[in-house]
Scaffold this active site. Sequence first.
Site, PDB file in Angstrom:
ATOM      1  N   PRO A   9       0.788  -1.227   0.000  1.00  0.00           N
ATOM      2  CG  PRO A   9      -0.122  -1.100   2.126  1.00  0.00           C
ATOM      3  CD  PRO A   9       0.509  -2.067   1.161  1.00  0.00           C
ATOM      4  CG  ASN A  10      -0.343   4.415   1.029  1.00  0.00           C
ATOM      5  OD1 ASN A  10      -1.240   4.952   0.387  1.00  0.00           O
ATOM      6  ND2 ASN A  10      -0.544   3.923   2.237  1.00  0.00           N
ATOM      7  NE  ARG A  17       4.428   6.606   0.590  1.00  0.00           N
ATOM      8  CZ  ARG A  17       4.267   5.676   1.503  1.00  0.00           C
ATOM      9  NH1 ARG A  17       3.485   5.885   2.531  1.00  0.00           N
ATOM     10  NH2 ARG A  17       4.866   4.512   1.383  1.00  0.00           N
ATOM     11  CE1 TYR A  22       8.550   5.610   3.255  1.00  0.00           C
ATOM     12  CE2 TYR A  22       7.010   7.443   2.983  1.00  0.00           C
ATOM     13  CZ  TYR A  22       7.426   6.314   3.668  1.00  0.00           C
ATOM     14  OH  TYR A  22       6.732   5.887   4.767  1.00  0.00           O
ATOM     15  CG  ASN A  73       8.340  -1.535   0.804  1.00  0.00           C
ATOM     16  OD1 ASN A  73       7.674  -1.578   1.836  1.00  0.00           O
ATOM     17  ND2 ASN A  73       8.993  -0.463   0.413  1.00  0.00           N
ATOM     18  CB  ALA A  76       1.293   0.662   6.769  1.00  0.00           C
ATOM     19  CD  GLU A  97      10.747  -6.634   6.849  1.00  0.00           C
ATOM     20  OE1 GLU A  97      11.124  -7.667   7.466  1.00  0.00           O
ATOM     21  OE2 GLU A  97      10.269  -5.645   7.414  1.00  0.00           O
ATOM     22  CG  HIS A  99      10.855  -1.522   5.167  1.00  0.00           C
ATOM     23  ND1 HIS A  99       9.495  -1.552   4.989  1.00  0.00           N
ATOM     24  CD2 HIS A  99      11.176  -2.641   5.849  1.00  0.00           C
ATOM     25  CE1 HIS A  99       9.016  -2.642   5.559  1.00  0.00           C
ATOM     26  NE2 HIS A  99      10.015  -3.320   6.088  1.00  0.00           N
ATOM     27  NE  ARG A 106       9.497   7.128   8.647  1.00  0.00           N
ATOM     28  CZ  ARG A 106       8.591   6.803   7.710  1.00  0.00           C
ATOM     29  NH1 ARG A 106       8.797   5.765   6.923  1.00  0.00           N
ATOM     30  NH2 ARG A 106       7.496   7.526   7.569  1.00  0.00           N
TER      31      ARG A 106
HETATM   32  C1  DQA Z   1       7.914   1.668   4.094  1.00  0.00           C
HETATM   33  C2  DQA Z   1       7.902   1.965   5.591  1.00  0.00           C
HETATM   34  C3  DQA Z   1       6.522   1.741   6.179  1.00  0.00           C
HETATM   35  O1  DQA Z   1       6.524   2.032   7.567  1.00  0.00           O
HETATM   36  C4  DQA Z   1       5.505   2.634   5.494  1.00  0.00           C
HETATM   37  O2  DQA Z   1       4.210   2.390   6.006  1.00  0.00           O
HETATM   38  C5  DQA Z   1       5.541   2.530   4.026  1.00  0.00           C
HETATM   39  C6  DQA Z   1       6.838   2.445   3.356  1.00  0.00           C
HETATM   40  C7  DQA Z   1       9.263   2.012   3.440  1.00  0.00           C
HETATM   41  O3  DQA Z   1       9.475   1.596   2.300  1.00  0.00           O
HETATM   42  O4  DQA Z   1      10.079   2.726   4.029  1.00  0.00           O
HETATM   43  O5  DQA Z   1       4.513   2.585   3.355  1.00  0.00           O
HETATM   44  O6  DQA Z   1       7.691   0.271   3.910  1.00  0.00           O
END
Ligand code: DQA
Length: 144
Positions: A9-10, A17, A22, A73, A76, A97, A99, A106
Amino acid sequence: MKILVINGPNLNLTGIRSPDIYGTDTLSSIIAELDAYVESCNSELFSVQTNHEGEIIDIIQSAMGEIDGMIINAGAFTHYSYAIRDAIEASEIPTVEVHLSDINSREDFRKVSVIKDVCIAQIFGLGKQGYINAAKLLLTREMN
Ligand code: DQA
């Protein structure tokens, strides 16, 4: 080797964003770079992005017997989705995994990853390079 990269997501908003957190690279440019790297190693990359938890689980289940390594990735979902954790475990596919940001520097809720213990490695805080490093890890593991 067939590698599947799953962005949750996102992550489709990457580059737009919170660029201070990021970065300014878009997801499609990150995937293009990853694809070129994987291809240069005579391997194949498959890429999906979805904002839906159940879809991630369906994708992981469909990868069983088809894919040799996964990069995820989970956005959240990383911090609370036991269902995604269980799907990774059940798949028995070596999974890294990733990120973009440094989740350990954070908010407290980001410091917890419920998928970490079913992944072979956790890479964070390296931006797009994290995806390349994850692919490298899967590819070198495959060769040994
Ligand atoms: C993330 C870190 C997560 O906490 C966040 O919710 C994201 C992006 C990262 O790539 O740093 O959506 O996975």
